[in-house]
Enzyme design. Sequence first.
Site, PDB file in Angstrom:
ATOM      1  N   ASP A  16       4.606   7.881   1.242  1.00 32.56           N
ATOM      2  CA  ASP A  16       5.762   6.976   1.211  1.00 32.56           C
ATOM      3  C   ASP A  16       6.193   6.693   2.641  1.00 32.56           C
ATOM      4  O   ASP A  16       7.087   7.350   3.177  1.00 32.56           O
ATOM      5  CB  ASP A  16       6.895   7.650   0.418  1.00 32.56           C
ATOM      6  CG  ASP A  16       7.974   6.658  -0.020  1.00 32.56           C
ATOM      7  OD1 ASP A  16       7.705   5.443  -0.019  1.00 32.56           O
ATOM      8  OD2 ASP A  16       9.076   7.109  -0.376  1.00 32.56           O
ATOM      9  N   GLU A  89       6.889  -4.843  -1.045  1.00 28.40           N
ATOM     10  CA  GLU A  89       8.086  -5.195  -1.805  1.00 28.40           C
ATOM     11  C   GLU A  89       8.514  -6.656  -1.643  1.00 28.40           C
ATOM     12  O   GLU A  89       8.503  -7.209  -0.537  1.00 28.40           O
ATOM     13  CB  GLU A  89       9.240  -4.277  -1.363  1.00 28.40           C
ATOM     14  CG  GLU A  89      10.431  -4.317  -2.273  1.00 28.40           C
ATOM     15  CD  GLU A  89      11.045  -2.930  -2.490  1.00 28.40           C
ATOM     16  OE1 GLU A  89      12.157  -2.874  -3.017  1.00 28.40           O
ATOM     17  OE2 GLU A  89      10.424  -1.924  -2.121  1.00 28.40           O
ATOM     18  N   LYS A 125       5.950  -4.671  -5.312  1.00 26.49           N
ATOM     19  CA  LYS A 125       7.128  -3.890  -5.694  1.00 26.49           C
ATOM     20  C   LYS A 125       8.314  -4.797  -6.007  1.00 26.49           C
ATOM     21  O   LYS A 125       8.637  -5.701  -5.233  1.00 26.49           O
ATOM     22  CB  LYS A 125       7.539  -2.945  -4.554  1.00 26.49           C
ATOM     23  CG  LYS A 125       6.850  -1.610  -4.588  1.00 26.49           C
ATOM     24  CD  LYS A 125       7.266  -0.763  -3.406  1.00 26.49           C
ATOM     25  CE  LYS A 125       8.311   0.237  -3.763  1.00 26.49           C
ATOM     26  NZ  LYS A 125       8.528   1.213  -2.662  1.00 26.49           N
ATOM     27  N   PHE A 171      13.005   7.252  -9.564  1.00 24.31           N
ATOM     28  CA  PHE A 171      13.528   7.954  -8.391  1.00 24.31           C
ATOM     29  C   PHE A 171      14.107   9.307  -8.791  1.00 24.31           C
ATOM     30  O   PHE A 171      14.981   9.383  -9.644  1.00 24.31           O
ATOM     31  CB  PHE A 171      14.622   7.099  -7.732  1.00 24.31           C
ATOM     32  CG  PHE A 171      14.089   5.998  -6.854  1.00 24.31           C
ATOM     33  CD1 PHE A 171      12.921   5.330  -7.174  1.00 24.31           C
ATOM     34  CD2 PHE A 171      14.761   5.628  -5.708  1.00 24.31           C
ATOM     35  CE1 PHE A 171      12.430   4.313  -6.367  1.00 24.31           C
ATOM     36  CE2 PHE A 171      14.288   4.606  -4.893  1.00 24.31           C
ATOM     37  CZ  PHE A 171      13.122   3.951  -5.225  1.00 24.31           C
TER      38      PHE A 171
END
Length: 313
Positions: A16, A89, A125, A171
């Site tokens: 990440d 994203e 994303k 998350f």
Amino acid sequence: MNQLDALKQFTTVVADTGDFKQLAQFQPQDATTNPSLILKAVQKPEYLPLLKDTVAAHGHEAMDAQIDRLLVRFGCEILATIPGRVSTEVDARLSFDTAATVARAKRIMALYEAQGVKRERVLIKIASTWEGIQAAAELEREGIRTNLTLLFSFAQAVACGDAKVQLISPFVGRIYDWYKKSAGSAWVETDNANTNDPGVQSVRAIYNHYKRHGISTEVMGASFRNVGQITSLAGCDLLTIAPELLAQLGASIEPLAQVLSASAAMQLDLPAVHHTESSFRYAMNEDAMATEKLAEGIRAFCVDAVKLEALMH
């Protein structure tokens, strides 16, 4: 065997980060980025040239086009160092606009394809709003794979499964943060750690539901605060982990066992669940944590998108 290598036996490990120079040491399969991670990376001297090159070559284009080019530039660099997929994203300011999200996703994919990158190696994303999930459903039908992010609730996961999205990123850490803050001085860390962690429990419920009902959407736990949250989800399809936590896993030789498995989930007695738009919105409204964290996450990504644009001027 260290914990990172042990984890890789059960789970696809994803990095990440936008800091692609860090990737090789951890040998992840995939990598994920977001506006905040790219903003962080371009403020480091070794990545500033990517931003400057993009502005020099495309400064005449609209700002949103320049940003997409920068994101794809990072994505291509990341793909050069990993065997799998990168997640890129769509601008979070489009989180409530299905048509604009679809258009932006198609443009990002076209930029990748222009660089010779195959579609299978890119996940677009998108925030897990109702509008975002509908955009993802449309993109998936056209062969563009999606990663639905800022996912905090079972309702969001159900809607993503119904939309047949490729992958979701529930998350963990941000759910944990909310419950810890909400409890205040009554919070007892040891009582809410590992398998009792509310973020861990959320991902386990989603994973078990998907596997029990044959939903092919991949589950990728995200946003971790500590190693315990990661080891408690060993066996999840994928886990996306920040470099600092990857390093901690790599330095530990504590035993690590598989916790989640599709075969165990298949034995569970879990009802099938589906959502219409109205039932989805009601379920989200009933979940204060998910409502607050989704809104907060979108706002934070929007702030960082604006900061990134300022650096491009």
